[in-house]
Design a protein around this motif. Sequence first.
Motif, PDB file in Angstrom:
ATOM      1  N   LEU A 112      33.445 -21.406  29.906  1.00  0.00           N
ATOM      2  CA  LEU A 112      32.697 -20.231  30.333  1.00  0.00           C
ATOM      3  C   LEU A 112      33.570 -18.992  30.153  1.00  0.00           C
ATOM      4  CD1 LEU A 112      31.202 -21.717  33.627  1.00  0.00           C
ATOM      5  CD2 LEU A 112      30.131 -21.626  31.361  1.00  0.00           C
ATOM      6  N   ARG A 113      33.215 -18.181  29.180  1.00  0.00           N
ATOM      7  CA  ARG A 113      33.944 -16.930  28.956  1.00  0.00           C
ATOM      8  C   ARG A 113      33.308 -15.845  29.821  1.00  0.00           C
ATOM      9  NH1 ARG A 113      34.837 -17.319  22.344  1.00  0.00           N
ATOM     10  NH2 ARG A 113      36.546 -18.849  22.443  1.00  0.00           N
TER      11      ARG A 113
ATOM     12  N   VAL B 248      44.689 -17.865  27.054  1.00  0.00           N
ATOM     13  CA  VAL B 248      43.282 -18.246  26.923  1.00  0.00           C
ATOM     14  C   VAL B 248      43.112 -19.274  25.801  1.00  0.00           C
ATOM     15  CG1 VAL B 248      41.021 -17.386  26.190  1.00  0.00           C
ATOM     16  CG2 VAL B 248      42.340 -16.148  27.907  1.00  0.00           C
ATOM     17  N   ALA B 249      43.747 -19.027  24.659  1.00  0.00           N
ATOM     18  CA  ALA B 249      43.626 -19.959  23.534  1.00  0.00           C
ATOM     19  C   ALA B 249      44.170 -21.337  23.898  1.00  0.00           C
ATOM     20  CB  ALA B 249      44.355 -19.402  22.313  1.00  0.00           C
ATOM     21  N   ALA B 250      45.290 -21.381  24.622  1.00  0.00           N
ATOM     22  CA  ALA B 250      45.859 -22.664  25.040  1.00  0.00           C
ATOM     23  C   ALA B 250      44.915 -23.391  25.984  1.00  0.00           C
ATOM     24  CB  ALA B 250      47.212 -22.440  25.709  1.00  0.00           C
ATOM     25  N   LEU B 251      44.321 -22.660  26.928  1.00  0.00           N
ATOM     26  CA  LEU B 251      43.363 -23.264  27.851  1.00  0.00           C
ATOM     27  C   LEU B 251      42.185 -23.850  27.090  1.00  0.00           C
ATOM     28  CD1 LEU B 251      41.974 -21.807  31.152  1.00  0.00           C
ATOM     29  CD2 LEU B 251      40.396 -22.476  29.350  1.00  0.00           C
TER      30      LEU B 251
ATOM     31  N   SER C 276      37.137 -19.245  31.454  1.00  0.00           N
ATOM     32  CA  SER C 276      37.878 -18.446  30.485  1.00  0.00           C
ATOM     33  C   SER C 276      37.404 -17.000  30.628  1.00  0.00           C
ATOM     34  CB  SER C 276      37.666 -18.989  29.069  1.00  0.00           C
ATOM     35  OG  SER C 276      38.501 -18.315  28.138  1.00  0.00           O
ATOM     36  N   ILE C 277      37.707 -16.153  29.650  1.00  0.00           N
ATOM     37  CA  ILE C 277      37.355 -14.732  29.748  1.00  0.00           C
ATOM     38  C   ILE C 277      36.680 -14.263  28.468  1.00  0.00           C
ATOM     39  CG2 ILE C 277      39.148 -14.171  31.420  1.00  0.00           C
ATOM     40  CD1 ILE C 277      40.809 -13.044  29.098  1.00  0.00           C
TER      41      ILE C 277
ATOM     42  N   THR D 128      44.102 -13.626  18.620  1.00  0.00           N
ATOM     43  CA  THR D 128      45.390 -14.323  18.750  1.00  0.00           C
ATOM     44  C   THR D 128      46.548 -13.582  18.087  1.00  0.00           C
ATOM     45  OG1 THR D 128      44.764 -15.666  16.825  1.00  0.00           O
ATOM     46  CG2 THR D 128      44.373 -16.611  19.014  1.00  0.00           C
ATOM     47  N   GLY D 129      46.264 -12.617  17.236  1.00  0.00           N
ATOM     48  CA  GLY D 129      47.330 -11.841  16.615  1.00  0.00           C
ATOM     49  C   GLY D 129      47.664 -10.559  17.344  1.00  0.00           C
TER      50      GLY D 129
END
Length: 282
Positions: free
Chosen positions: A161-162, A145-148, A112-113, A132-133
């Motif tokens: 891992l961000r 990213v949130a979906a992942l 992830s990031i 997310t907004g």
Amino acid sequence: MRIFLAGATGAVGRVLLPLLLDAGHRVVAASRTAAGVERLRAQGADAVRLDVFDRAAVGDALRAAAPDAVVHQLTALADADPADNARVRREGTRNLVDAARAAGVGRMVAQSISWAYRPGDGPAGEDEPLDTGAPEPRATTVQGVAALEDAVAEIPEHVVLRYGTFYGPGTWYAPGGLMADRLRAGLLPADDGVSSFVHVQDAARAALLALDWPRGVVNVVDDDPAPAREWVPALAAALGAPAPEPTTGGAGWQRGARNTAARTLGWQPQHPTWRTGFTATP
């Protein structure tokens, strides 16, 4: 351990594969192309050609591999199109997670990031919410990213891992890469926006270690979050490109991230700062 490595020919995957093999793991490595499959086999992995958007093929590959763990390093960065990368994160991850669950895989490590956090003061920690907004065009990236991360959390033992911004061989920040082009075109501002970096070698080592980490989210960034007015001139010097004049401004989400959790878990970056890492020999 038997590992299924998705994204094995990407910037992190190509560094991670030899680390996994050297650690004694048996690796089934996936690539989208026939040439990639041949390279993976030459490195000593069992290799499979795989389109992550082909749901049935992903299921077949995971059943055949029967791995103990899946390492997800899939990206779509070649064309610098956030929508393509978001699709990989949404659809590709969904297919990979569903296939892993059907195959009885209990552990996943996923890329992830670390620049998807909400605006705030100072570098972000893992307990802070994602942005997310955010409006477009940032929304496409953050929602991907949130979906992942939501999908990966369905695997019982998962580590997300961000990562910080990748630099090193095979990245946009390497000689001849996208950022060199942007510098020469005057399209990379040296403003107050803060970034956290991580060398791809350190990113790969974190993924290897994460196979034994407890479940959760971990920022994998170097020790030195910094504003663009500091790192952009250093990058320009390393790439032999003209440096832009420093400016002010920057988005609230450009705040960098903390690596306290990763260091507590035993990760120690060989490149603790981009200040020396940009010019280090790979």
